[in-house]
Each structure stands twice: as C-alpha cells, then as structure tokens.
Write an enzyme that holds these catalytic residues in place. Structure first.
Site, short mmCIF file in Angstrom:
data_model
loop_
_atom_site.label_atom_id
_atom_site.label_comp_id
_atom_site.label_asym_id
_atom_site.label_seq_id
_atom_site.Cartn_x
_atom_site.Cartn_y
_atom_site.Cartn_z
N ASP A 298 -22.30 39.15 -38.16
CA ASP A 298 -21.21 39.84 -38.17
C ASP A 298 -20.14 39.15 -38.36
O ASP A 298 -18.94 39.72 -38.92
CB ASP A 298 -20.99 40.48 -36.76
N TYR A 382 -22.43 48.53 -32.79
CA TYR A 382 -21.98 47.58 -31.69
C TYR A 382 -20.74 47.67 -31.65
O TYR A 382 -19.85 47.58 -32.48
CB TYR A 382 -22.82 46.32 -31.69
CU CU Z 1 -28.70 44.12 -28.09
#
Ligand code: CU
Length: 631
Positions: A298, A382
């Site tokens: 990320d 996320y």
């Molecule tokens: Cu996770």
C-alpha cells in the site's frame, strides 16, 4: 518568490502549496512535465542527517523535492529532484522498468480502468455469460506483482477484478465476480488477457453496513461521553515543531509513508532521528488461478497516504484537538491540501504510578497521559489508522488500526473464511515495516539482543527457580536479521556505545516486538523475493540517506531483491555506528464472520521504552491531579 522565502524554513518544514507550485513550474519549464506526463510521486527530499543536525535557525535552506514522472502515452518514467529554492532541476534519471520497477499506480489509472475493460470483447463476453450488466461492474486496478509472464516484462500492467454494484449506495465488495480476472496494459490501454477460470455464483448478501435496515434497531442504552479540557491543551505545534511536557519533536507528512516523526527527544536528549512506516504489504493466501498474485504494497505501490481522510472533530477525534493539514501534489503536479489530515491531542491513559504504603501511610497516585499523533487512510476496501503515542514516562508506541471491509471472493474453502453465505474472505497478512533511524543519546548506537535464559537445576540452582538474561551484540548487518521469540521474552536494546548512565550501565531504548508471524509465503515465491523485509522481525543497517524504503524505491512490478536484502549484502559494521533499525510487525488475518460487513478495528504495533536511559523513574515530576477532581 516571496511566499517561498517569507517564512523561517527548517530543512524538515511541512511542504507548502507554494513549494509544490514552484516545483511544477520548474518541471514544466524544463520540458519534463508535458501534456501526457503525470506526477506519480511527490515528496520533500530531506537533506542528509548531518546537514539537518547542523542546522541553526536562520541558516539558508535548500528545499528540494523528489518527483517521479510518468508519460502515460509511452510508459517512460523519470526520477527527478528539483530545488524549489533555486528553481532548478537537480537531477533526472529515466527508470529502467525491468530492473528498477514501475512508478506507483496513480488516480488517472484508477479512473480509466472500467473504460478499458468495457471495450474488451472477452471481458464483456465473460460478464454476459454470467448474466451481469457491464455498467453495474466496479473494477479495481490491482498491482500486478511479477510472475511468470515474459511478455509483461517492462510493461505497465495491472490486474483487475470486477465487483457487482446493484445501486449507487450498494457496497460492491459484497458481490465479487469470482473466477474472472483481466490483465491490463495501462500504457496501451488495452486488455492483455482475460482469465475466465470458473463460473461461481455472485454472492447476494448485503455489504451495506451503513444502511439502517442492515444495522437493525440502534442500541439505545449508551449515554454520551464528552472529554473536557477546561484549560485547553498542553502542547504547542509550530510548522511541524511539537513541544509537549519534556518531549520535543517535529512531524512531517508525505504520500508514501504518511506521518513521519523527526528528531524525537526527551528532556533535551535525542532518542530517534526519524520514525516512519516505510512500507507495508498485504500478501493473500489463496492459490486460485485468478488470485495467486494478490499482494498489495500500500505504501510503495499505491502511495496510500494520498487518500488520507480529512478527520472530523467529535467522530474521529475526541478532546481538545489540534489538526494539521497535509500538502501533497496531484497527478498534474498541482498542490492538493488534505485539511485535518493529522490529528493531535492528549489522552488520559489511566494510572501512571501508584502506591499505598503499609508502613508510612503514604498514598500517592499519578495519572498517565499520552500525546496522540495520528492519521487514517482508506485504501480500496481497507482503512488503516496510524497512531503514534508519546507517554510521560518516556515510552514511544506505535499502534496501527486496521478496519474497513474485507477483500472478498466467492470461493470460500481451504484458504478463506466463509463470512456470509457464499462469500469468502481469503486469509492474508498485513505486514508493516517501521523504519526507526535511532539516535539514542547521540549517533553512536548498537543493538543488543536481550532475552531470558532458563537455567537447569543443579549446582548454584538447587531448587530450579533460577533464570537470567543474555545480551548479545549484533555487530554486523548479516547478524542483525532476527525473528521475535515471545517464549524467551526477546527484545532488542538500542544502546549508546559511548555513554553510560549514572549506574554505569548502557544508556538505551528497548524495542518490544509483539511477536506475530512474519511472511508466511514460501521462500521460493515471488512475494518472498519482493517483500524480503517482511521475512524478519528485525533488521539493522548502517545509516545511508539513500536507504529509505525496505522493498526498494520502485516497488510496483519490481522483480525483487531491492531494499534491505540488497543493502545488507555489504555486511556493514553496525556496532557503535549511526544505525537504522527496521522492525516488521503486523497481523496474520484469518477473517471472522464478525469482520463482516465492516470490520471492528484490529490492532498491531510495537513499543519503544527507555531502559537505563534515565537513572530512575523519569515521571516522578508529574504533579498529582488537583483535589477537586479526586474525592
Ligand atoms: Cu486483514
């Protein structure tokens, strides 16, 4: 010019909009930023440590910025450094993608992915066979990694999954279109291949955690909690320079690492020159032909802090909050300000120390508090929160909060949890690399591995109760590649090799790892080679200003071996030197049904505590709470 020069600039001052604009102008004037070229990375190019440490207020500062440029029409890219002060290009190097890797994936590419897919007959045929209307499909361009596809070498590739979205407010993550993936050439804007592996029903469960119908009737027994600080906050922040209690530090923010902490000191004594999360990777465990390649860096591939939230008082943060804005550059090189990106506040943290004495009748208690410096960034499904805590007793802690929505499949089995009917959540890890450029009471530092040692019963230990501890100096980079060992209470003491405390012992800070699993993928795997940093809990390197990112500078489609494994091949001396400690920590996530449809926060992190740094409890000076507040 005036806006750049009007303020007193520190080498690590927060980036300003005027500086971003100045860099953009220089790049345009130099013919580097043209019609098809985008800015794929932008950040302050921090001067080497010696220069920053030698800086006095008022000294001239050369503010340099690093910009990675990507020509969308040709796929060529350049790593440039520009001086905003001198208004000149300092350096520019064209990347060699097969060797260097690719620039990160940018917003422009997120925006074009559905258009590319919807122009491809194979993709459309795969959707049609499944009875799915293409306009309802949300596609995500996912970093491709490096696999056994010789024709992908040197080309800018992403792999895309589709998710069905039933209406504007419908969360598509609930409806993965499984058995199907498209490999996309971002430069040619065309689909390379469609892998249409199997037909599986699209899960029909609702992922709409924000829909009152899905939430059910609200819990009505919760009374409000309000934090009051009648005299305001007890810290100050000026252009990123923070003072709180005996703590003094600077903060910074860039799109790759998010929040950075600099020159952290307590009572005038340095502890850490620079601390950040310099990389993270989320490798997935499902070996399916359509998802074996799933693992996202990320930081290095997506520059996730670009997407940092503008935080909201009373919801994200409670108390007397100080917000700091972050100035970044957009794809076109224009300044983009994220308001309220960084949240700072004090938190009561329960009892700091306490004793009620049997003999003297003494009854003393002090309350702990911590300074919280945090930001939150959503990246795809996320959301990650990064919370740095400084405590009154000299402790430094990082806590990562992972929340948001699970990445889903429609094939629960040996490698995924069935979190709702027919909906799988593949097993995965979240592995973070903290780069801790330590400076414990000065530059000459070393790392000792300290752990408990069991003593067999026998001479000197007749009743078998004895245990002691061992201390082993990690003297070279080859030795300083270590795993955590919670069964032996293993820690790493970062010691100053030139100073002793008042008791004659080493002056040190100790890194307490949480001791979770490191990388679980096979040593022969592509991800093992590309994220080698995540295979050890600890690495120690000799300081080099060029060594910033543990999986290398260009992680996207990097063939592997870059970063830590390359640097430590030199096997430098790290005993009594200027050193950097790299700590891998994280979560091994076997999703639970309770993680669906939105995941309660999971926590991971580490702690740094003084050990012999002070000669006694450094928080004896914390005053008692005023009597009107305790009865
Ligand atoms: Cu996770």
């Amino acid at each position: 010019m005036t806006t750049l020069e009007a303020r007193t600039v520190h080498p690590l001052s927060m980036t300003t909009e005027a500086e971003v604009t100045a860099v953009r102008d220089v790049l345009v004037d130099a013919g580097l930023l043209t019609e098809h070229v985008r800015v794929a990375f932008f950040a302050l190019e921090e001067p080497p440590k010696a220069e920053v440490l030698a800086h006095s207020p008022g000294d001239p500062v050369d503010r340099r910025f690093r910009a990675v440029l990507l020509d969308l029409s040709t796929g060529r890219s350049w790593d440039t450094v520009v001086s905003a002060t001198d208004r000149s290009v300092v350096s520019s190097r064209e990347l060699d993608p097969p060797r260097d890797g690719q620039p990160p994936i940018i917003d422009t590419e997120f925006e074009m992915i559905e258009g590319i897919l919807n122009a491809d007959p194979q993709w459309l045929a795969a959707l049609e066979r499944r009875g799915i209307e293409p306009s309802t499909v949300r596609a995500v361009p996912l970093s491709a990694g490096v696999y056994d596809y010789p024709d992908e070498v040197g080309r800018r590739i992403v792999r895309a999954f589709g998710f069905r979205q039933d209406h504007e407010k419908d969360h598509p993550w609930a409806h993965p279109i499984d058995g199907l993936v498209a490999y996309v050439d971002l430069t040619a804007r065309s689909v390379d291949r469609v892998i249409d592996h199997q037909d599986v029903p699209v899960p029909e469960t609702s992922g709409n955690f924000d829909d009152p119908e899905v939430q059910g009737s609200p819990l009505d027994s919760l009374k409000p909690i309000e934090i009051t600080q009648p005299e305001g906050r007890s810290f100050t922040v000026e252009d990123g320079h923070v003072k709180w209690g005996r703590w003094d530090l600077r903060i910074g923010f860039n799109e790759r690492e998010g929040l950075t902490l600099h020159q952290i000191s307590f009572d005038g004594r340095p502890i850490c020159y620079r601390a950040s999360i310099a990389e993270m990777v989320v490798p997935y465990a499902d070996p399916s032909p359509v998802r074996f390649w799933q693992n996202y860096f990320d930081c290095g591939e997506y520059m996730f802090a670009r997407y940092a939230d503008s935080l909201q008082l009373g919801c994200d943060c409670l108390g007397d909050i100080h917000y700091v804005d972050a100035v970044l550059a957009d794809d076109l090189g224009n300044p983009r300000t994220i308001t309220n990106a960084i949240c700072m506040h004090e938190e009561d943290f329960g009892v700091l120390w306490k004793h009620t004495d049997l003999f003297t009748g003494s009854r003393e208690v002090r309350r702990q508090r911590r300074l919280v410096i945090s930001f939150f960034a959503p990246i795809g499904n996320y959301d990650y929160g990064f919370y740095w805590y400084l405590y009154l007793d000299g402790t430094i802690q990082l806590e990562v909060k992972a929340t948001g929505i699970l990445f889903t499949s429609a094939t629960p089995g040996d490698y995924a949890t069935e979190v709702a009917p027919g909906l799988g959540a593949p097993y995965h890890q979240h592995l973070f690399s903290a780069r801790l450029d330590m400076m414990v009471d000065g530059l000459a530092n070393a790392v000792d591995e300290v752990e408990a040692v069991r003593i067999p019963m026998g001479e000197g230990n007749p009743y078998g109760n004895a245990f002691t501890r061992s201390r082993t100096r990690l003297t070279r980079e080859s030795q300083a590649q270590r795993q955590a060992a919670p069964d032996r209470a293993r820690t790493w003491h970062i010691v100053n090799t030139e100073k002793k405390n008042g008791l004659g012992g080493p002056v040190a800070y100790v890194l307490h790892p949480q001791g979770g699993a490191t990388m679980l993928a096979d040593p022969g795997s592509s991800i093992h080679r590309r994220a080698t940093f995540a295979t050890n809990a600890l690495w120690v390197t000799r300081y080099d200003p060029a060594e910033r990112y543990p999986a290398g500078d260009f992680v996207n489609q990097n063939p592997g071996g870059a970063g830590l494994p390359a640097w430590v091949a030199a096997d430098r001396d790290i005993d009594g030197q200027d050193i950097v400690v790299w700590h891998t920590f994280g979560l091994t996530h076997f999703p639970r049904p309770e993680d669906w449809p939105v995941m309660p926060v999971e926590y991971t992190g580490f702690t740094l505590k003084p050990v012999g740094f002070f000669d006694r409890n450094p928080a004896l000076d914390v005053p008692a709470t005023q009597a009107k507040h305790c009865h």
